[in-house]
Motif scaffolding. Sequence first.
Motif, PDB file in Angstrom:
ATOM      1  N   PRO A 162       9.495   3.715  -4.458  1.00 57.54           N
ATOM      2  CA  PRO A 162       8.120   4.198  -4.252  1.00 57.54           C
ATOM      3  C   PRO A 162       7.306   4.293  -5.540  1.00 57.54           C
ATOM      4  O   PRO A 162       6.076   4.199  -5.500  1.00 57.54           O
ATOM      5  N   THR A 163       7.982   4.463  -6.679  1.00 56.06           N
ATOM      6  CA  THR A 163       7.243   4.593  -7.942  1.00 56.06           C
ATOM      7  C   THR A 163       6.558   3.293  -8.338  1.00 56.06           C
ATOM      8  O   THR A 163       5.693   3.295  -9.223  1.00 56.06           O
ATOM      9  N   LEU A 164       6.927   2.179  -7.693  1.00 56.17           N
ATOM     10  CA  LEU A 164       6.326   0.883  -8.019  1.00 56.17           C
ATOM     11  C   LEU A 164       5.199   0.507  -7.067  1.00 56.17           C
ATOM     12  O   LEU A 164       4.660  -0.597  -7.155  1.00 56.17           O
ATOM     13  N   ALA A 165       4.844   1.417  -6.165  1.00 56.94           N
ATOM     14  CA  ALA A 165       3.830   1.089  -5.152  1.00 56.94           C
ATOM     15  C   ALA A 165       2.499   0.702  -5.776  1.00 56.94           C
ATOM     16  O   ALA A 165       1.767  -0.126  -5.215  1.00 56.94           O
ATOM     17  N   LYS A 166       2.189   1.260  -6.916  1.00 53.97           N
ATOM     18  CA  LYS A 166       0.909   0.941  -7.570  1.00 53.97           C
ATOM     19  C   LYS A 166       0.838  -0.525  -7.969  1.00 53.97           C
ATOM     20  O   LYS A 166      -0.256  -1.064  -8.179  1.00 53.97           O
ATOM     21  N   ASN A 167       1.997  -1.190  -8.064  1.00 52.32           N
ATOM     22  CA  ASN A 167       2.006  -2.599  -8.470  1.00 52.32           C
ATOM     23  C   ASN A 167       1.449  -3.521  -7.392  1.00 52.32           C
ATOM     24  O   ASN A 167       0.906  -4.583  -7.699  1.00 52.32           O
TER      25      ASN A 167
END
Length: 394
Positions: free
Chosen positions: A320-325
């Motif tokens: 989930p921490t990569l969702a901004k990508n």
Amino acid sequence: SCFYLFVLYRIVAARELQGLYLPFMTLTIVASIVHGISLIVSPAGKRVWLMAAGICMVVINVFTSVLVSWSSVNPTDVQVQNTAREILQWSAFASPLVFVMFIINFRSEMRTLKTEPASLTLPSYMEGVLNFVGFSLAVFVLVTSITMAKDGHTTIYWTKRNFENAREIAKIYEAREFVSSKGEVLRYRILRPLDYDPQKKYPLVVSLHHGGVHGSDNVTHLSSEPSAILSSNTYRRKYPAFIFAPQSPAGSGFGRMNNYPSTDSLVFDAIRALEKEFAIDEKRRYVMGISGGGYGSWHFISMHPEMFAAAVPICGGGDPTLAKNFVDVKVWAFHGEEDNLVPVKFSRDMIDAMKRAGANPRYTEYPNEGHNIWTNVSQTSGKLFDWMFAQERD
């Protein structure tokens, strides 16, 4: 051992505590080696079966530690990972021998007693309780064993049937290999659009298989959806596109999960090579997959969001921490509420993370359904594929 099992459970159930896996496994191995050495060098070693148990414990655990170290040093080498995993599986079968040796030793000690062992007097109700517990455990083990045997037989049956189906599907696919500059090999199948016209540009669908068809035969993975449904003439006429179906080798995956080596870089390089050869529309690349392929779908758009216009992860999970990508990638995810293999929380977390990052993903969750939800998904395949093939990167 209890802490080690707890860490394993949390890793599988919620993808938590991964950082504790190696330390606790190392601690457990060291403790077992010390235990084995104590049986050899202490007075216990005078008993031949106890010494044999100690030797067996030391050998198994030293061997295990060497294999774990070897695989840790080569985390991306699929061949090393496969070899280490196979050897570890066989060494695991040797572990129960230690307990057999303990039992043989204790029975031999009982025979050397000069007097009969004192009988243990228990209240009648306690004897009844213990008998009930013992009987219940025996029934549980018997039922579990029969269930596992039936499941194994069912798995063999479906494996054979799926292979026959895959072999039929493979007749219309072209078998290929991509070899990287490092000599790494990715086997895959490619299906061209019906009536392919090199003067036109076509979408590319990256179809990622589930975890049950890893290998190197370049056939079995075609039984995994969505490759099968997209290769039917009905769908090929309605949605003319290239279908790219890579096969992940055994012991690896499409996403970086459970410390497995990933074939993602090979897949990306193979896509680039295909685009130099065929008329593929770079604005209409799509990725979709089930289970392990669902993990891969999330992972692919996390690593290279610029490559994909849309993704359809089915009962998968990601970081989930990569969702901004990948806020610019259109996503329609699916999951079963009662999925015991890949918890539904994984998809929910990814969807929530995308919304917090400013995206507007679509999400379908099936109440009272488990891991095998493709039948449910296929019932909406018309709407799903209409939506997917309409997506285009700016």
